[in-house]
Design a protein around this motif. Structure first.
Motif, PDB file in Angstrom:
ATOM      1  N   ALA A 126       0.839  -1.204   0.000  1.00 61.47           N
ATOM      2  CA  ALA A 126       0.000   0.000   0.000  1.00 61.47           C
ATOM      3  C   ALA A 126       0.875   1.255   0.000  1.00 61.47           C
ATOM      4  N   ALA A 127       0.268   2.365  -0.379  1.00 65.17           N
ATOM      5  CA  ALA A 127       0.995   3.634  -0.453  1.00 65.17           C
ATOM      6  C   ALA A 127       0.396   4.668   0.485  1.00 65.17           C
ATOM      7  N   THR A 128       1.276   5.539   0.972  1.00 65.53           N
ATOM      8  CA  THR A 128       0.869   6.826   1.511  1.00 65.53           C
ATOM      9  C   THR A 128       1.223   7.858   0.449  1.00 65.53           C
ATOM     10  N   GLY A 129       1.113   9.132   0.758  1.00 66.08           N
ATOM     11  CA  GLY A 129       1.452  10.159  -0.214  1.00 66.08           C
ATOM     12  C   GLY A 129       0.267  11.006  -0.596  1.00 66.08           C
ATOM     13  N   LEU A 130       0.444  11.849  -1.591  1.00 68.45           N
ATOM     14  CA  LEU A 130      -0.596  12.772  -2.033  1.00 68.45           C
ATOM     15  C   LEU A 130      -0.454  12.994  -3.535  1.00 68.45           C
ATOM     16  N   HIS A 131      -1.591  12.998  -4.220  1.00 68.92           N
ATOM     17  CA  HIS A 131      -1.590  13.187  -5.676  1.00 68.92           C
ATOM     18  C   HIS A 131      -1.626  14.690  -5.988  1.00 68.92           C
ATOM     19  N   GLN A 132      -1.852  15.026  -7.264  1.00 70.08           N
ATOM     20  CA  GLN A 132      -1.955  16.417  -7.683  1.00 70.08           C
ATOM     21  C   GLN A 132      -3.128  17.102  -6.987  1.00 70.08           C
ATOM     22  N   ALA A 133      -3.044  18.414  -6.879  1.00 70.65           N
ATOM     23  CA  ALA A 133      -4.065  19.179  -6.151  1.00 70.65           C
ATOM     24  C   ALA A 133      -5.449  19.018  -6.752  1.00 70.65           C
ATOM     25  N   VAL A 134      -5.540  18.776  -8.074  1.00 70.36           N
ATOM     26  CA  VAL A 134      -6.852  18.691  -8.723  1.00 70.36           C
ATOM     27  C   VAL A 134      -7.677  17.509  -8.228  1.00 70.36           C
ATOM     28  N   HIS A 135      -7.052  16.580  -7.533  1.00 71.59           N
ATOM     29  CA  HIS A 135      -7.776  15.414  -7.022  1.00 71.59           C
ATOM     30  C   HIS A 135      -8.391  15.663  -5.645  1.00 71.59           C
ATOM     31  N   TYR A 136      -8.196  16.860  -5.090  1.00 72.51           N
ATOM     32  CA  TYR A 136      -8.671  17.157  -3.744  1.00 72.51           C
ATOM     33  C   TYR A 136      -9.324  18.535  -3.709  1.00 72.51           C
ATOM     34  N   GLY A 137     -10.099  18.770  -2.691  1.00 76.35           N
ATOM     35  CA  GLY A 137     -10.665  20.094  -2.471  1.00 76.35           C
ATOM     36  C   GLY A 137      -9.701  20.985  -1.705  1.00 76.35           C
ATOM     37  N   GLY A 142       3.512  17.906 -12.326  1.00 77.45           N
ATOM     38  CA  GLY A 142       2.555  18.433 -13.288  1.00 77.45           C
ATOM     39  C   GLY A 142       3.063  18.251 -14.703  1.00 77.45           C
ATOM     40  N   PHE A 143       2.333  18.786 -15.653  1.00 80.95           N
ATOM     41  CA  PHE A 143       2.699  18.641 -17.054  1.00 80.95           C
ATOM     42  C   PHE A 143       3.878  19.551 -17.373  1.00 80.95           C
ATOM     43  N   HIS A 144       5.064  18.978 -17.437  1.00 73.86           N
ATOM     44  CA  HIS A 144       6.322  19.669 -17.730  1.00 73.86           C
ATOM     45  C   HIS A 144       6.789  20.602 -16.617  1.00 73.86           C
ATOM     46  N   VAL A 145       6.052  20.712 -15.520  1.00 73.61           N
ATOM     47  CA  VAL A 145       6.439  21.657 -14.463  1.00 73.61           C
ATOM     48  C   VAL A 145       6.222  21.026 -13.094  1.00 73.61           C
ATOM     49  N   LEU A 146       6.879  21.618 -12.115  1.00 80.85           N
ATOM     50  CA  LEU A 146       6.596  21.296 -10.716  1.00 80.85           C
ATOM     51  C   LEU A 146       6.019  22.547 -10.078  1.00 80.85           C
ATOM     52  N   ASP A 147       4.718  22.533  -9.833  1.00 77.59           N
ATOM     53  CA  ASP A 147       4.083  23.690  -9.225  1.00 77.59           C
ATOM     54  C   ASP A 147       4.309  23.670  -7.709  1.00 77.59           C
ATOM     55  N   ALA A 148       3.734  24.647  -7.020  1.00 76.40           N
ATOM     56  CA  ALA A 148       3.942  24.755  -5.580  1.00 76.40           C
ATOM     57  C   ALA A 148       3.421  23.522  -4.847  1.00 76.40           C
ATOM     58  N   HIS A 149       2.305  22.963  -5.309  1.00 76.19           N
ATOM     59  CA  HIS A 149       1.757  21.765  -4.674  1.00 76.19           C
ATOM     60  C   HIS A 149       2.719  20.602  -4.816  1.00 76.19           C
ATOM     61  N   ALA A 150       3.281  20.402  -5.997  1.00 71.82           N
ATOM     62  CA  ALA A 150       4.222  19.303  -6.205  1.00 71.82           C
ATOM     63  C   ALA A 150       5.456  19.477  -5.332  1.00 71.82           C
ATOM     64  N   ARG A 151       5.954  20.687  -5.223  1.00 69.28           N
ATOM     65  CA  ARG A 151       7.140  20.921  -4.397  1.00 69.28           C
ATOM     66  C   ARG A 151       6.832  20.673  -2.917  1.00 69.28           C
ATOM     67  N   TRP A 152       5.647  21.050  -2.503  1.00 68.52           N
ATOM     68  CA  TRP A 152       5.237  20.801  -1.113  1.00 68.52           C
ATOM     69  C   TRP A 152       5.169  19.306  -0.834  1.00 68.52           C
ATOM     70  N   THR A 153       4.488  18.574  -1.695  1.00 65.62           N
ATOM     71  CA  THR A 153       4.327  17.143  -1.444  1.00 65.62           C
ATOM     72  C   THR A 153       5.643  16.396  -1.579  1.00 65.62           C
TER      73      THR A 153
END
Length: 297
Positions: free
Chosen positions: A86-97, A135-146
């Motif tokens: 099993a995994a822990t972790g967090l996906h892209q922000a668009v999958h959450y509120g 993200g698509f070709h980029v690492l946004d703030a959410h990706a850097r946080w996670t």
């Protein structure tokens, strides 16, 4: 001693056997309404079919908040004889509120560590890896946080970090962040979906760095590139990187194509005809055993 953390406890790496290194038995996201993978009977059927074709283990990359059904995984593993990670972790922000994500600010790394060492909620099932996403070709703030939280969790536990590359892009940026700035050893990083952007130069650079490359198809949504996978695997194997390659199904929706058994029923044979049985054995057995085995802290 290096061990793989499964939903039934830590096991020796060789007990994984033939491994589907990236898949989903359960997954629910508001981004894909009506396509949820939620049925226990369906998951059981997938595992039984996988086992019947020689499968030994499935690594579920479903992260926090997306319907992992962690409490149901041990029984499924016992009933079918298939090891499940099993995994822990967090996906892209668009999958959450936004409210959901706001509640995790300041404690994301702690959450990951808790799920790796003490268990996922009341189930007590411990995760065996951290899954994050670019993200698509980029690492946004959410990706850097996670990814920062994932790196902290790795340093605290030794857990591998698995990364969803959006349409196969952004691998070099992920390496610069995770392995450069954040100090995660490349051999603890598994990059998913590189086959969806079949840039052989970038694939070789990533493999040369020491990361694992998960070739995770087939998928109806990515059929335009799935068929190029054997050529990419051949090129990497001929370049000396057969020991860095993994194979997964990554069925994410109810209509996204066949399940884990298809890897062994059809994809394995297709790959063997392109690169030979030895390389495919490495992808399914030997490399997976190394990629998910950890000297747990």
């Amino acid at each position: 001693m290096s061990l793989v953390r499964t939903v039934l406890g830590d096991v020796a790496p060789e007990r994984l056997g033939v491994c589907d290194a990236h898949d989903h038995l359960f997954l629910s996201t508001p981004r894909l309404p009506g396509e949820e993978l939620t049925g226990i009977a369906a998951a059981r059927d997938e595992l039984v079919a996988f086992r019947a074709h020689g499968g030994g283990s499935v690594v579920q990359w479903t992260p926090y908040g997306l319907g992992r059904r962690a409490a149901d995984l041990p029984a499924l593993s016992r009933e079918t004889g298939v090891q499940v990670v099993a995994a822990t972790g967090l996906h892209q922000a668009v999958h959450y509120g936004e409210e959901f994500l706001a509640g995790l600010r300041g404690g994301l790394a702690e959450l990951f560590v808790t799920e790796l060492t003490r268990g996922i909620g009341p189930s007590g099932v411990r995760a065996g890896l951290v899954k994050v996403a670019g993200g698509f070709h980029v690492l946004d703030a959410h990706a850097r946080w996670t990814m920062t939280a994932a790196a902290e969790a790795h340093h605290a536990t030794g857990a591998p970090v698995a990364v969803h590359l959006e349409l196969g892009t952004g691998a070099l940026d992920v390496l610069e962040l995770l392995c450069g700035e954040l100090g995660v050893p490349p051999q603890r990083v598994i990059l998913g979906h590189l086959n969806r952007s079949p840039d052989l130069v970038e694939q070789r650079r990533v493999a040369r760095a020491g990361c694992y490359l998960a070739f995770d198809g087939p998928s109806r949504a990515h059929h335009s590139t799935d068929w190029r996978m054997p050529d990419a695997v051949r090129a990497l194997a001929e370049a000396g990187f057969a020991d860095r390659l993994l194979l997964g199904g990554d069925r994410t929706t109810a209509s996204a194509g066949p399940g884990p058994a298809y890897l062994l029923r059809r994809v394995r044979e297709r790959l063997e005809s392109a690169v030979g049985e030895e390389v495919v054995r490495s992808m399914l057995i030997d490399n997976a055993a190394r990629a998910f085995a950890v000297d747990w802290r």
